[in-house]
Write a protein that holds these residues in place. Structure first.
Motif, PDB file in Angstrom:
ATOM      1  N   GLU A 124       0.841  -1.191   0.000  1.00  0.00           N
ATOM      2  CA  GLU A 124       0.000   0.000   0.000  1.00  0.00           C
ATOM      3  C   GLU A 124       0.884   1.251   0.000  1.00  0.00           C
ATOM      4  O   GLU A 124       1.789   1.391   0.812  1.00  0.00           O
ATOM      5  N   GLY A 125       0.621   2.160  -0.925  1.00  0.00           N
ATOM      6  CA  GLY A 125       1.406   3.370  -1.039  1.00  0.00           C
ATOM      7  C   GLY A 125       2.553   3.277  -2.027  1.00  0.00           C
ATOM      8  O   GLY A 125       3.155   4.292  -2.382  1.00  0.00           O
ATOM      9  N   PHE A 126       2.846   2.075  -2.492  1.00  0.00           N
ATOM     10  CA  PHE A 126       3.932   1.890  -3.463  1.00  0.00           C
ATOM     11  C   PHE A 126       3.442   2.318  -4.839  1.00  0.00           C
ATOM     12  O   PHE A 126       2.452   1.788  -5.346  1.00  0.00           O
ATOM     13  N   GLN A 127       4.144   3.267  -5.458  1.00  0.00           N
ATOM     14  CA  GLN A 127       3.726   3.788  -6.755  1.00  0.00           C
ATOM     15  C   GLN A 127       4.841   3.590  -7.771  1.00  0.00           C
ATOM     16  O   GLN A 127       5.908   4.191  -7.662  1.00  0.00           O
ATOM     17  N   MET A 128       4.575   2.739  -8.738  1.00  0.00           N
ATOM     18  CA  MET A 128       5.548   2.480  -9.797  1.00  0.00           C
ATOM     19  C   MET A 128       4.951   2.958 -11.111  1.00  0.00           C
ATOM     20  O   MET A 128       3.922   2.469 -11.559  1.00  0.00           O
ATOM     21  N   LYS A 129       5.596   3.947 -11.711  1.00  0.00           N
ATOM     22  CA  LYS A 129       5.077   4.534 -12.934  1.00  0.00           C
ATOM     23  C   LYS A 129       6.042   4.277 -14.084  1.00  0.00           C
ATOM     24  O   LYS A 129       7.207   3.956 -13.900  1.00  0.00           O
ATOM     25  N   TYR A 136      15.729  -0.706  -4.023  1.00  0.00           N
ATOM     26  CA  TYR A 136      16.684  -1.371  -3.144  1.00  0.00           C
ATOM     27  C   TYR A 136      15.931  -2.445  -2.364  1.00  0.00           C
ATOM     28  O   TYR A 136      14.866  -2.186  -1.813  1.00  0.00           O
ATOM     29  N   LEU A 137      16.500  -3.637  -2.333  1.00  0.00           N
ATOM     30  CA  LEU A 137      15.862  -4.753  -1.648  1.00  0.00           C
ATOM     31  C   LEU A 137      16.708  -5.206  -0.465  1.00  0.00           C
ATOM     32  O   LEU A 137      17.940  -5.267  -0.553  1.00  0.00           O
ATOM     33  N   CYS A 138      16.027  -5.535   0.629  1.00  0.00           N
ATOM     34  CA  CYS A 138      16.664  -6.154   1.788  1.00  0.00           C
ATOM     35  C   CYS A 138      15.937  -7.457   2.072  1.00  0.00           C
ATOM     36  O   CYS A 138      14.724  -7.457   2.313  1.00  0.00           O
ATOM     37  N   PHE A 194      12.839   4.089  -7.680  1.00  0.00           N
ATOM     38  CA  PHE A 194      13.581   5.225  -8.194  1.00  0.00           C
ATOM     39  C   PHE A 194      13.584   5.175  -9.720  1.00  0.00           C
ATOM     40  O   PHE A 194      13.628   4.089 -10.300  1.00  0.00           O
ATOM     41  N   PRO A 195      13.549   6.328 -10.388  1.00  0.00           N
ATOM     42  CA  PRO A 195      13.549   6.330 -11.855  1.00  0.00           C
ATOM     43  C   PRO A 195      14.888   5.861 -12.413  1.00  0.00           C
ATOM     44  O   PRO A 195      15.935   6.031 -11.782  1.00  0.00           O
TER      45      PRO A 195
END
Length: 230
Positions: A124-129, A136-138, A194-195
Protein backbone atom coordinates in the motif's frame (compact mmCIF):
# COMPACT_ATOMS: atom_id res chain seq x y z
CA UNK A 1 46.00 19.62 6.63
CA UNK A 2 49.10 17.53 7.31
CA UNK A 3 51.41 20.38 6.25
CA UNK A 4 49.48 22.75 8.53
CA UNK A 5 50.18 20.45 11.49
CA UNK A 6 53.87 20.16 10.59
CA UNK A 7 54.13 23.96 10.39
CA UNK A 8 52.31 24.41 13.69
CA UNK A 9 54.58 21.81 15.29
CA UNK A 10 57.71 23.60 14.09
CA UNK A 11 56.30 26.88 15.44
CA UNK A 12 55.43 25.25 18.76
CA UNK A 13 51.71 26.03 18.38
CA UNK A 14 50.44 22.52 17.55
CA UNK A 15 48.36 21.98 20.70
CA UNK A 16 46.93 25.50 20.72
CA UNK A 17 45.99 25.60 17.02
CA UNK A 18 44.93 21.97 16.61
CA UNK A 19 43.11 20.99 19.81
CA UNK A 20 42.14 24.31 21.41
CA UNK A 21 40.92 25.91 18.19
CA UNK A 22 37.64 25.25 16.34
CA UNK A 23 39.26 25.45 12.91
CA UNK A 24 42.07 23.12 13.88
CA UNK A 25 39.83 20.55 15.60
CA UNK A 26 37.28 20.38 12.76
CA UNK A 27 40.12 20.21 10.25
CA UNK A 28 41.61 17.26 12.14
CA UNK A 29 38.24 15.45 12.08
CA UNK A 30 37.86 15.92 8.32
CA UNK A 31 41.51 14.94 7.77
CA UNK A 32 41.03 11.64 9.62
CA UNK A 33 37.65 10.79 8.05
CA UNK A 34 38.58 11.54 4.42
CA UNK A 35 40.97 8.57 3.90
CA UNK A 36 38.64 6.25 5.84
CA UNK A 37 35.86 7.03 3.37
CA UNK A 38 37.91 7.33 0.17
CA UNK A 39 40.77 4.84 0.35
CA UNK A 40 38.74 1.59 0.71
CA UNK A 41 36.97 2.48 -2.55
CA UNK A 42 40.01 3.90 -4.34
CA UNK A 43 42.90 1.57 -3.45
CA UNK A 44 42.74 -1.86 -5.09
CA UNK A 45 44.51 -3.64 -2.20
CA UNK A 46 41.80 -2.43 0.21
CA UNK A 47 38.97 -3.11 -2.25
CA UNK A 48 40.07 -6.73 -2.43
CA UNK A 49 40.21 -7.16 1.34
CA UNK A 50 37.34 -5.04 2.66
CA UNK A 51 33.83 -6.17 1.80
CA UNK A 52 31.64 -3.88 -0.27
CA UNK A 53 29.07 -3.55 2.51
CA UNK A 54 31.69 -2.33 5.00
CA UNK A 55 33.06 0.13 2.44
CA UNK A 56 29.54 1.34 1.73
CA UNK A 57 28.76 1.87 5.43
CA UNK A 58 31.97 3.84 5.88
CA UNK A 59 30.47 6.40 3.50
CA UNK A 60 27.98 7.35 6.22
CA UNK A 61 30.92 9.00 7.96
CA UNK A 62 30.51 11.67 5.30
CA UNK A 63 27.77 13.09 7.56
CA UNK A 64 30.39 13.77 10.23
CA UNK A 65 32.83 15.00 7.58
CA UNK A 66 30.25 17.49 6.23
CA UNK A 67 29.46 18.74 9.75
CA UNK A 68 33.15 19.29 10.49
CA UNK A 69 33.64 21.22 7.25
CA UNK A 70 30.53 23.32 7.95
CA UNK A 71 32.09 24.62 11.19
CA UNK A 72 35.68 24.71 9.94
CA UNK A 73 35.75 28.41 9.02
CA UNK A 74 33.35 30.28 11.34
CA UNK A 75 34.16 33.66 9.75
CA UNK A 76 32.83 32.57 6.35
CA UNK A 77 29.47 31.43 4.95
CA UNK A 78 30.57 27.82 4.56
CA UNK A 79 28.32 26.78 7.45
CA UNK A 80 25.31 27.76 5.33
CA UNK A 81 26.61 26.20 2.10
CA UNK A 82 27.52 22.84 3.64
CA UNK A 83 24.74 22.96 6.23
CA UNK A 84 21.99 23.39 3.67
CA UNK A 85 23.44 20.59 1.52
CA UNK A 86 23.66 18.28 4.53
CA UNK A 87 20.13 19.17 5.59
CA UNK A 88 18.76 18.35 2.13
CA UNK A 89 20.59 15.03 2.20
CA UNK A 90 19.26 14.14 5.67
CA UNK A 91 15.69 15.12 4.78
CA UNK A 92 15.88 12.95 1.67
CA UNK A 93 17.31 10.06 3.70
CA UNK A 94 14.61 10.25 6.38
CA UNK A 95 11.92 10.59 3.72
CA UNK A 96 13.19 7.42 2.08
CA UNK A 97 13.31 5.50 5.35
CA UNK A 98 9.89 6.52 6.67
CA UNK A 99 7.87 7.15 3.49
CA UNK A 100 9.20 5.05 0.61
CA UNK A 101 10.33 1.93 2.48
CA UNK A 102 7.80 -0.90 2.42
CA UNK A 103 7.50 -4.36 3.94
CA UNK A 104 6.25 -7.19 1.75
CA UNK A 105 5.30 -9.85 4.31
CA UNK A 106 4.91 -12.68 1.81
CA UNK A 107 7.03 -12.27 -1.31
CA UNK A 108 7.40 -15.32 -3.54
CA UNK A 109 10.96 -16.48 -4.30
CA UNK A 110 11.56 -18.93 -7.14
CA UNK A 111 14.94 -20.15 -8.38
CA UNK A 112 15.19 -20.48 -12.15
CA UNK A 113 18.56 -21.82 -13.27
CA UNK A 114 21.09 -19.03 -12.66
CA UNK A 115 18.76 -16.43 -11.16
CA UNK A 116 16.05 -15.96 -8.57
CA UNK A 117 12.74 -14.36 -9.47
CA UNK A 118 10.84 -12.46 -6.79
CA UNK A 119 7.13 -11.72 -7.19
CA UNK A 120 5.61 -9.22 -4.77
CA UNK A 121 2.14 -7.81 -4.23
CA UNK A 122 2.51 -4.04 -4.41
CA UNK A 123 2.52 -2.69 -0.84
CA UNK A 124 0.00 0.00 0.00
CA UNK A 125 1.41 3.37 -1.04
CA UNK A 126 3.93 1.89 -3.46
CA UNK A 127 3.73 3.79 -6.76
CA UNK A 128 5.55 2.48 -9.80
CA UNK A 129 5.08 4.53 -12.93
CA UNK A 130 6.35 4.33 -16.46
CA UNK A 131 9.04 1.75 -17.09
CA UNK A 132 9.33 0.75 -13.45
CA UNK A 133 12.76 2.01 -12.45
CA UNK A 134 14.66 0.21 -9.71
CA UNK A 135 14.36 -0.52 -6.00
CA UNK A 136 16.68 -1.37 -3.14
CA UNK A 137 15.86 -4.75 -1.65
CA UNK A 138 16.66 -6.15 1.79
CA UNK A 139 16.10 -9.87 2.31
CA UNK A 140 16.30 -10.07 6.13
CA UNK A 141 16.66 -13.86 6.27
CA UNK A 142 19.81 -13.51 4.14
CA UNK A 143 21.17 -10.32 5.73
CA UNK A 144 19.35 -7.73 7.82
CA UNK A 145 21.81 -4.96 6.96
CA UNK A 146 22.42 -5.37 3.24
CA UNK A 147 20.41 -3.45 0.63
CA UNK A 148 20.94 -4.07 -3.08
CA UNK A 149 19.51 -2.31 -6.13
CA UNK A 150 17.53 -4.25 -8.74
CA UNK A 151 15.32 -3.30 -11.67
CA UNK A 152 11.60 -3.74 -11.12
CA UNK A 153 9.00 -4.65 -13.72
CA UNK A 154 5.28 -5.19 -13.61
CA UNK A 155 3.92 -8.72 -13.62
CA UNK A 156 2.53 -9.15 -17.15
CA UNK A 157 -0.35 -11.28 -15.85
CA UNK A 158 -1.36 -9.22 -12.82
CA UNK A 159 -0.73 -5.46 -12.62
CA UNK A 160 -1.02 -5.57 -8.81
CA UNK A 161 2.30 -7.43 -8.61
CA UNK A 162 5.87 -6.41 -9.33
CA UNK A 163 8.81 -8.67 -10.09
CA UNK A 164 12.57 -8.70 -9.70
CA UNK A 165 15.11 -10.98 -11.38
CA UNK A 166 18.33 -11.47 -9.41
CA UNK A 167 21.27 -13.19 -11.07
CA UNK A 168 23.68 -15.38 -9.11
CA UNK A 169 26.60 -13.00 -9.61
CA UNK A 170 28.06 -12.12 -6.19
CA UNK A 171 28.40 -13.13 -2.54
CA UNK A 172 24.96 -11.92 -1.45
CA UNK A 173 23.17 -13.06 -4.60
CA UNK A 174 24.86 -16.48 -4.31
CA UNK A 175 23.58 -16.87 -0.74
CA UNK A 176 20.08 -16.02 -1.96
CA UNK A 177 20.38 -18.44 -4.86
CA UNK A 178 21.49 -21.26 -2.55
CA UNK A 179 18.75 -20.52 0.00
CA UNK A 180 15.94 -20.75 -2.55
CA UNK A 181 16.11 -24.44 -3.41
CA UNK A 182 12.33 -24.51 -3.96
CA UNK A 183 9.56 -21.89 -4.27
CA UNK A 184 9.13 -20.16 -0.90
CA UNK A 185 7.29 -17.19 0.59
CA UNK A 186 9.31 -14.88 2.83
CA UNK A 187 9.50 -11.30 4.12
CA UNK A 188 11.09 -8.66 1.90
CA UNK A 189 11.86 -4.98 2.46
CA UNK A 190 11.57 -2.63 -0.54
CA UNK A 191 13.03 0.88 -0.73
CA UNK A 192 11.86 2.84 -3.75
CA UNK A 193 11.06 2.93 -6.56
CA UNK A 194 13.58 5.23 -8.19
CA UNK A 195 13.55 6.33 -11.86
CA UNK A 196 16.05 4.78 -14.25
CA UNK A 197 17.51 5.98 -17.59
CA UNK A 198 14.90 3.76 -19.26
CA UNK A 199 12.23 6.23 -18.15
CA UNK A 200 12.79 8.27 -21.31
CA UNK A 201 11.87 5.30 -23.52
CA UNK A 202 8.17 6.14 -23.27
CA UNK A 203 8.80 9.42 -25.08
CA UNK A 204 9.97 7.65 -28.26
CA UNK A 205 8.19 5.59 -30.89
CA UNK A 206 11.14 3.63 -32.30
CA UNK A 207 13.27 1.87 -29.69
CA UNK A 208 16.14 -0.60 -29.91
CA UNK A 209 16.79 -2.35 -26.59
CA UNK A 210 19.92 -4.46 -26.17
CA UNK A 211 20.16 -6.55 -23.02
CA UNK A 212 21.70 -9.83 -21.92
CA UNK A 213 21.05 -12.17 -19.03
CA UNK A 214 19.27 -10.64 -16.05
CA UNK A 215 19.84 -7.23 -17.63
CA UNK A 216 16.68 -7.85 -19.59
CA UNK A 217 14.53 -6.77 -16.62
CA UNK A 218 14.60 -3.02 -17.36
CA UNK A 219 13.88 -3.84 -21.00
CA UNK A 220 10.84 -5.82 -19.89
CA UNK A 221 9.61 -2.79 -17.97
CA UNK A 222 9.86 -0.70 -21.13
CA UNK A 223 7.98 -3.32 -23.16
CA UNK A 224 5.18 -3.55 -20.61
CA UNK A 225 4.99 0.23 -20.30
CA UNK A 226 4.70 0.68 -24.08
CA UNK A 227 2.10 -2.07 -24.26
CA UNK A 228 -0.04 -0.09 -21.81
CA UNK A 229 0.29 3.21 -23.65
CA UNK A 230 0.50 2.32 -27.37
Amino acid sequence: GLWHMIRWGVQGNLRNLLFDNQTGLTGLVSLVITPIVVWPMRIRWLRQRVSFEIRKRLHYLSWVWAASIAFHAPQTDIVYIIGISLLIYLVDWFYGVFVTTFLAPSARFVRLESFVMIRVLKPEGFQMKGSGGFCYLCVPWISKLEWHAFSAFKDPFDKDYICFCISDAGDWTHKLHQAVSEPIYRRLWIYGPFPSPFETAKDNDHIISIASGVGITPALSVIHSLADTR
